[in-house]
Design a protein around this motif. Structure first.
Motif, PDB file in Angstrom:
ATOM      1  N   CYS A 146     -14.352  14.485 -51.271  1.00  0.00           N
ATOM      2  CA  CYS A 146     -12.866  14.842 -51.362  1.00  0.00           C
ATOM      3  C   CYS A 146     -12.234  13.821 -50.445  1.00  0.00           C
ATOM      4  O   CYS A 146     -12.679  13.383 -49.366  1.00  0.00           O
ATOM      5  CB  CYS A 146     -12.414  15.983 -51.114  1.00  0.00           C
ATOM      6  SG  CYS A 146     -13.001  17.302 -52.205  1.00  0.00           S
ATOM      7  N   GLN A 147     -11.052  13.171 -50.882  1.00  0.00           N
ATOM      8  CA  GLN A 147     -10.396  12.009 -50.195  1.00  0.00           C
ATOM      9  C   GLN A 147      -9.769  12.742 -49.020  1.00  0.00           C
ATOM     10  O   GLN A 147      -9.648  12.025 -47.943  1.00  0.00           O
ATOM     11  CB  GLN A 147      -9.461  11.431 -51.123  1.00  0.00           C
ATOM     12  CG  GLN A 147      -9.983  10.326 -52.172  1.00  0.00           C
ATOM     13  CD  GLN A 147      -9.166   9.634 -52.773  1.00  0.00           C
ATOM     14  OE1 GLN A 147      -8.228  10.070 -53.364  1.00  0.00           O
ATOM     15  NE2 GLN A 147      -9.076   8.339 -52.459  1.00  0.00           N
ATOM     16  N   LEU A 165     -11.504  18.747 -47.102  1.00  0.00           N
ATOM     17  CA  LEU A 165     -11.719  19.990 -47.763  1.00  0.00           C
ATOM     18  C   LEU A 165     -12.915  20.971 -47.142  1.00  0.00           C
ATOM     19  O   LEU A 165     -14.239  20.275 -47.301  1.00  0.00           O
ATOM     20  CB  LEU A 165     -11.845  20.034 -49.199  1.00  0.00           C
ATOM     21  CG  LEU A 165     -12.045  21.269 -49.685  1.00  0.00           C
ATOM     22  CD1 LEU A 165     -10.587  21.851 -50.239  1.00  0.00           C
ATOM     23  CD2 LEU A 165     -13.071  21.391 -50.649  1.00  0.00           C
ATOM     24  N   THR A 210      -6.059  17.841 -53.370  1.00  0.00           N
ATOM     25  CA  THR A 210      -7.152  18.510 -53.055  1.00  0.00           C
ATOM     26  C   THR A 210      -6.926  20.026 -53.086  1.00  0.00           C
ATOM     27  O   THR A 210      -7.570  20.786 -53.413  1.00  0.00           O
ATOM     28  CB  THR A 210      -7.398  17.921 -51.675  1.00  0.00           C
ATOM     29  OG1 THR A 210      -7.922  16.550 -51.834  1.00  0.00           O
ATOM     30  CG2 THR A 210      -8.929  18.665 -51.167  1.00  0.00           C
ATOM     31  N   ARG A 240     -10.440  10.997 -56.888  1.00  0.00           N
ATOM     32  CA  ARG A 240     -10.125  12.215 -56.860  1.00  0.00           C
ATOM     33  C   ARG A 240     -10.556  13.264 -57.826  1.00  0.00           C
ATOM     34  O   ARG A 240     -10.894  14.518 -57.401  1.00  0.00           O
ATOM     35  CB  ARG A 240      -8.375  12.385 -57.270  1.00  0.00           C
ATOM     36  CG  ARG A 240      -7.644  11.409 -55.923  1.00  0.00           C
ATOM     37  CD  ARG A 240      -6.281  12.103 -55.867  1.00  0.00           C
ATOM     38  NE  ARG A 240      -5.578  11.252 -54.791  1.00  0.00           N
ATOM     39  CZ  ARG A 240      -5.733  12.060 -53.512  1.00  0.00           C
ATOM     40  NH1 ARG A 240      -6.437  12.777 -53.282  1.00  0.00           N
ATOM     41  NH2 ARG A 240      -4.858  11.256 -52.680  1.00  0.00           N
ATOM     42  N   GLY A 270     -13.871  14.628 -56.604  1.00  0.00           N
ATOM     43  CA  GLY A 270     -13.789  15.286 -55.604  1.00  0.00           C
ATOM     44  C   GLY A 270     -13.805  16.915 -56.093  1.00  0.00           C
ATOM     45  O   GLY A 270     -14.457  17.838 -55.527  1.00  0.00           O
ATOM     46  N   MET A 271     -12.888  17.232 -57.241  1.00  0.00           N
ATOM     47  CA  MET A 271     -13.010  18.472 -57.696  1.00  0.00           C
ATOM     48  C   MET A 271     -14.241  18.831 -58.450  1.00  0.00           C
ATOM     49  O   MET A 271     -14.723  19.900 -58.143  1.00  0.00           O
ATOM     50  CB  MET A 271     -11.686  18.629 -58.774  1.00  0.00           C
ATOM     51  CG  MET A 271     -11.908  20.168 -59.282  1.00  0.00           C
ATOM     52  SD  MET A 271     -10.644  20.227 -60.465  1.00  0.00           S
ATOM     53  CE  MET A 271     -10.501  22.020 -60.658  1.00  0.00           C
ATOM     54  N   MET A 298     -16.409  19.861 -55.694  1.00  0.00           N
ATOM     55  CA  MET A 298     -16.196  21.350 -55.012  1.00  0.00           C
ATOM     56  C   MET A 298     -17.003  22.579 -56.197  1.00  0.00           C
ATOM     57  O   MET A 298     -17.554  23.050 -55.514  1.00  0.00           O
ATOM     58  CB  MET A 298     -14.643  21.457 -55.247  1.00  0.00           C
ATOM     59  CG  MET A 298     -13.695  20.893 -54.356  1.00  0.00           C
ATOM     60  SD  MET A 298     -12.119  21.584 -54.621  1.00  0.00           S
ATOM     61  CE  MET A 298     -11.158  20.117 -54.153  1.00  0.00           C
TER      62      MET A 298
END
Length: 146
Positions: free
Chosen positions: A54-55, A58, A85, A125, A128-129, A132
């Motif tokens: 993640c940028q 998180l 985020t 971005r 990042g998800m 997660m």
């Protein structure tokens, strides 16, 4: 979308039913709904795993209950100044928190792309998800195996 749990499927449908230009605003709405951390976790950063892809910073905690369904609970920590985020974390929390472990593990890895945000957000971005979701699934697997 057939492998998505009902709550997450509804969120994906919500995103895909709004015009593409409005999807980022919807993500920002979700960012404002990210649940607060419970007191038992708020003062224990050592319990959280950072999602370094993640940028923005998180951190997450995944708990799998010892009940018959092995219910999954998710907890996220992300700064208010990181709305994208936080939005991703909130989508995952709203869609996966409180469901059974098997359903979490069955979520397709490309679920973040199903939101229809790939043109509105950078690939970094989106990664990042995806990261997660990968962390959540890995932690669920590890806790089931323990």
């Amino acid at each position: 979308m057939s492998q998505l749990p009902a709550e997450l499927k509804g969120i994906v449908e919500e995103f895909t039913e709004v015009p593409e230009a409005d999807r980022l605003e919807l993500l920002l709405e979700y960012s404002r709904e990210l649940p607060q951390l419970p007191a038992r976790l708020a003062d224990h950063p050592e319990l959280f795993e950072q999602v370094v892809e993640c940028q923005s910073p998180l951190f997450l905690v995944v708990e799998v209950a010892e009940d018959a369904d092995r219910t999954v609970n998710l907890f996220f920590s992300a700064p208010p100044e990181a709305p994208t985020t936080r939005g991703f974390a909130s989508v995952l929390a709203a869609g996966l928190d409180g469901i059974d472990a098997r359903s979490v593990l069955d979520v397709p890895d490309d679920m973040p792309q199903q939101l229809g945000l790939t043109r509105a957000l950078s690939p970094l971005r989106m990664r990042g998800m995806t990261a997660m979701l990968g962390r959540i699934k890995r932690q669920v697997s590890e806790q089931l195996a323990a």
